[in-house]
Design a protein around this motif. Structure first.
Motif, PDB file in Angstrom:
ATOM      1  N   ARG A 146       0.823  -1.205   0.000  1.00 23.19           N
ATOM      2  CA  ARG A 146       0.000   0.000   0.000  1.00 23.19           C
ATOM      3  C   ARG A 146       0.860   1.258   0.000  1.00 23.19           C
ATOM      4  N   MET A 147       1.888   1.286   0.841  1.00 18.97           N
ATOM      5  CA  MET A 147       2.768   2.454   0.920  1.00 18.97           C
ATOM      6  C   MET A 147       3.568   2.622  -0.373  1.00 18.97           C
ATOM      7  N   PHE A 148       4.054   1.518  -0.917  1.00 18.74           N
ATOM      8  CA  PHE A 148       4.857   1.608  -2.132  1.00 18.74           C
ATOM      9  C   PHE A 148       4.035   2.139  -3.298  1.00 18.74           C
ATOM     10  N   ILE A 149       2.895   1.563  -3.533  1.00 16.35           N
ATOM     11  CA  ILE A 149       2.062   1.960  -4.670  1.00 16.35           C
ATOM     12  C   ILE A 149       1.499   3.370  -4.474  1.00 16.35           C
ATOM     13  N   GLY A 150       1.021   3.658  -3.265  1.00 13.99           N
ATOM     14  CA  GLY A 150       0.431   4.964  -3.009  1.00 13.99           C
ATOM     15  C   GLY A 150       1.422   6.102  -3.183  1.00 13.99           C
ATOM     16  N   TRP A 151       2.611   5.943  -2.622  1.00 15.32           N
ATOM     17  CA  TRP A 151       3.590   7.024  -2.705  1.00 15.32           C
ATOM     18  C   TRP A 151       4.305   7.045  -4.042  1.00 15.32           C
ATOM     19  N   LEU A 152       4.345   5.927  -4.759  1.00 16.53           N
ATOM     20  CA  LEU A 152       4.838   5.954  -6.136  1.00 16.53           C
ATOM     21  C   LEU A 152       3.916   6.816  -7.002  1.00 16.53           C
ATOM     22  N   THR A 153       2.621   6.743  -6.723  1.00  8.74           N
ATOM     23  CA  THR A 153       1.661   7.586  -7.441  1.00  8.74           C
ATOM     24  C   THR A 153       1.903   9.066  -7.144  1.00  8.74           C
ATOM     25  N   VAL A 154       2.154   9.385  -5.878  1.00 14.90           N
ATOM     26  CA  VAL A 154       2.458  10.771  -5.510  1.00 14.90           C
ATOM     27  C   VAL A 154       3.737  11.239  -6.192  1.00 14.90           C
ATOM     28  N   PHE A 155       4.748  10.374  -6.215  1.00 12.24           N
ATOM     29  CA  PHE A 155       6.005  10.681  -6.881  1.00 12.24           C
ATOM     30  C   PHE A 155       5.761  11.021  -8.347  1.00 12.24           C
ATOM     31  N   LEU A 156       4.938  10.220  -9.013  1.00  9.02           N
ATOM     32  CA  LEU A 156       4.611  10.427 -10.422  1.00  9.02           C
ATOM     33  C   LEU A 156       3.935  11.782 -10.632  1.00  9.02           C
ATOM     34  N   LEU A 157       2.933  12.081  -9.808  1.00 11.31           N
ATOM     35  CA  LEU A 157       2.153  13.300  -9.993  1.00 11.31           C
ATOM     36  C   LEU A 157       2.994  14.554  -9.789  1.00 11.31           C
ATOM     37  N   PHE A 158       3.788  14.574  -8.722  1.00 10.55           N
ATOM     38  CA  PHE A 158       4.522  15.798  -8.418  1.00 10.55           C
ATOM     39  C   PHE A 158       5.766  15.950  -9.272  1.00 10.55           C
ATOM     40  N   SER A 159       6.270  14.870  -9.827  1.00 10.81           N
ATOM     41  CA  SER A 159       7.331  15.013 -10.815  1.00 10.81           C
ATOM     42  C   SER A 159       6.788  15.738 -12.047  1.00 10.81           C
ATOM     43  N   GLY A 160       5.579  15.365 -12.454  1.00 14.67           N
ATOM     44  CA  GLY A 160       4.952  16.057 -13.578  1.00 14.67           C
ATOM     45  C   GLY A 160       4.644  17.507 -13.266  1.00 14.67           C
ATOM     46  N   LEU A 161       4.184  17.793 -12.038  1.00 19.82           N
ATOM     47  CA  LEU A 161       3.884  19.166 -11.654  1.00 19.82           C
ATOM     48  C   LEU A 161       5.154  20.024 -11.650  1.00 19.82           C
ATOM     49  N   GLY A 162       6.281  19.414 -11.297  1.00 21.92           N
ATOM     50  CA  GLY A 162       7.543  20.152 -11.348  1.00 21.92           C
ATOM     51  C   GLY A 162       7.855  20.617 -12.759  1.00 21.92           C
ATOM     52  N   GLY A 163       7.535  19.803 -13.744  1.00 21.49           N
ATOM     53  CA  GLY A 163       7.765  20.183 -15.128  1.00 21.49           C
ATOM     54  C   GLY A 163       6.866  21.295 -15.613  1.00 21.49           C
ATOM     55  N   LEU A 164       5.765  21.534 -14.911  1.00 24.82           N
ATOM     56  CA  LEU A 164       4.837  22.596 -15.284  1.00 24.82           C
ATOM     57  C   LEU A 164       5.077  23.894 -14.529  1.00 24.82           C
ATOM     58  N   ALA A 165       6.044  23.902 -13.620  1.00 28.12           N
ATOM     59  CA  ALA A 165       6.279  25.068 -12.773  1.00 28.12           C
ATOM     60  C   ALA A 165       6.706  26.275 -13.602  1.00 28.12           C
TER      61      ALA A 165
END
Length: 485
Positions: free
Chosen positions: A73-92
């Motif tokens: 649960r922790m691995f999958i959930g936080w991998l999703t967060v990692f994915l989302l905020f990596s993309g948001l960094g590219g939009l900064a």
């Protein structure tokens, strides 16, 4: 390794590769980011520091959360967060947006990484099978960092935002694989009563704030921040002694071997990343090399990505983890020592032997330390052990960077400062070797001999990886003027 276990290993190796490539690509893209967003050097440093603070500060909390709430649960959930905020960094479009995205990405890595490591250590039987899995895992981490050095330079030449978007695509593939292969935890009496899985909130707040202040104090060379961090960690220890379900069972810290192993890991990390930082400054500020040229020059250190899963397992089987760790630390000391008489016009051929030796040393030290990290630790505390280890490495990296920066800044000429600062990693790795020596005298663990390992002891732990520390090649050119005073 076949079937589901092979799939699990590939997914987790993909995750640690993702983390390594993400860190390395960002490092080499920093000049482009500063030029496009108009960031000052101090603000740009926070793009780096935000990830380190999030990663190092929340690592213990993340490790314990994996034990309490489920590794999958922790691995999958936080991998999703990692994915989302990596993309948001590219939009900064503003510096603060990028800093915030990097902080959350670091927090996600702090929860994801120990969960992934504990999936391996609980999913593979202790002994040769687990050791092989961990050595493949460590080699993949090194490969991610090495590939990221080159990939980051190439992507940044097209546009720095691709440095953030490329990991999103890779993370999506890994997430799909995790959903398919990473197994759910078996049903137990404890899992039938989720209310028992309570997290120590006050302990989490105190340890997170304490580690964040320590890392911040070391990076900014701020004595008040360091003292405040130490005070909060002391308060954390008092709270844990009186808590029925502590975040960190203090008994795990009573093993001299475990403390010795974590100290060796901290010193090894400080030496490695401090040395790398100085080499980058030398190549870019004194020699005038480009970011891509510097990345390619440092790529040879990534030889451990090849050696870790191929040669190191045979060496472990023959000599044991402890002898490899001690020998690797001495080899690293030799590599740093050969760099001490640094000249203003050294050719790459003169530097190459030290860089190759450092890659060999990393292969000998990192994989075996990852194995030692999980031996003798109960399954229900595997996440906690991983959190302790990664925290030691994050703090070690910050300490090494602050140490070499402080020494270099005190010199009148850059080259003079770099020569003086090179003594810091040289001394640190010698101390690390001395720290591991008492365990070596007790004998060396070899596969099939049980859980006692050289330089560590029962429940010992020490781990490091190129990709787990957000310090590296790109930072050299961006903080050179600050280092020069």
């Amino acid at each position: 390794m076949r079937g589901r276990r092979l799939g699990v290993l590939l997914v987790l190796c993909g995750a640690i590769f993702l983390e390594g490539i993400d860190v390395a690509m960002l490092n080499v893209a920093l000049p482009s980011i500063r030029a496009d967003l108009g960031l000052e050097t101090g603000t740009l440093q926070w793009v780096m520091s935000a990830y380190v603070l999030g990663y190092g500060g929340f690592m213990l909390l993340g490790g314990r959360a994996a034990d309490l709430f489920g590794r999958r649960r922790m691995f999958i959930g936080w991998l999703t967060v990692f994915l989302l905020f990596s993309g948001l960094g590219g939009l900064a479009t503003e510096g603060w947006q990028l800093i915030a995205a990097r902080f959350v990405t670091g927090v996600a890595a702090a929860f994801m990484t120990p969960a992934g490591l504990s999936v391996i250590t609980t999913g593979f039987d202790e002994g040769p099978q687990r050791e092989k899995a961990l050595l493949v895992y460590s080699g993949t981490a090194a490969a991610g960092f090495s590939v990221g050095l080159v990939a980051g330079g190439l992507l940044a030449s097209v546009g720095w935002r691709w440095v953030f978007f490329a990991p999103v695509a890779l993370a999506a593939l890994i997430l799909a694989g995790a959903l398919a292969f990473v197994p759910k935890a078996p049903k137990t009496p404890e899992s039938a009563h989720p209310q028992r899985a309570r997290i120590d909130v006050w302990g989490g707040v105190l340890v997170t704030a304490g580690v964040v202040l320590l890392v911040l104090g070391v990076e900014e060379i701020s004595v008040p921040a360091v003292l405040a961090g130490i005070a909060l960690l002391a308060a954390f220890a008092l709270v844990e002694r009186r808590t029925a379900e502590p975040l960190v069972r203090l008994g795990i810290l009573r093993s001299p071997g475990l403390l010795r192993a974590n100290a060796a890991a901290l010193l090894f990390s400080a030496a490695f990343f401090g040395f790398q930082f100085l080499v980058v400054l030398y190549l870019q500020e004194v020699r005038g090399w480009s970011t891509l040229q510097t990345s390619l020059a440092m790529l040879v250190i990534g030889i451990d990505a090849v050696l870790s899963p191929t040669v190191v397992p045979k060496l472990v089987a023959r000599y044991g983890n402890g002898r490899l760790i001690f020998g690797g630390l001495l080899l690293a000391a030799l590599a740093y020592g050969m760099f001490l008489p640094l000249g203003a016009d050294w050719s790459y051929l003169l530097m190459l032997p030290s860089l190759v030796l450092l890659g060999l040393a990393f292969a000998l030290v990192y994989g075996p330390l990852t194995i030692v990290a999980t031996e003798g630790v109960a399954e229900e505390e595997q996440g906690l052990a991983g959190g302790l280890l990664y925290t030691a490495f994050q703090f070690g990296a910050a300490l090494g960077l602050a140490g070499v920066t402080g020494v270099a800044a005190g010199a009148a000429a850059p080259l003079t400062g770099y020569r003086a600062a090179l003594l810091v990693p040289f001394a640190a790795v010698l101390v690390a070797a001395a720290v591991s020596l008492p365990g070596l005298r007790r004998g060396s663990h070899r596969p099939g001999q049980g859980p006692v390992a050289v330089g560590a002891g029962h429940g010992d732990a020490a781990v490091g990886a190129h990709g787990d520390v957000d310090l590296g090649v790109g930072q050299g050119v961006d903080t050179a003027q600050h280092v020069r005073g």
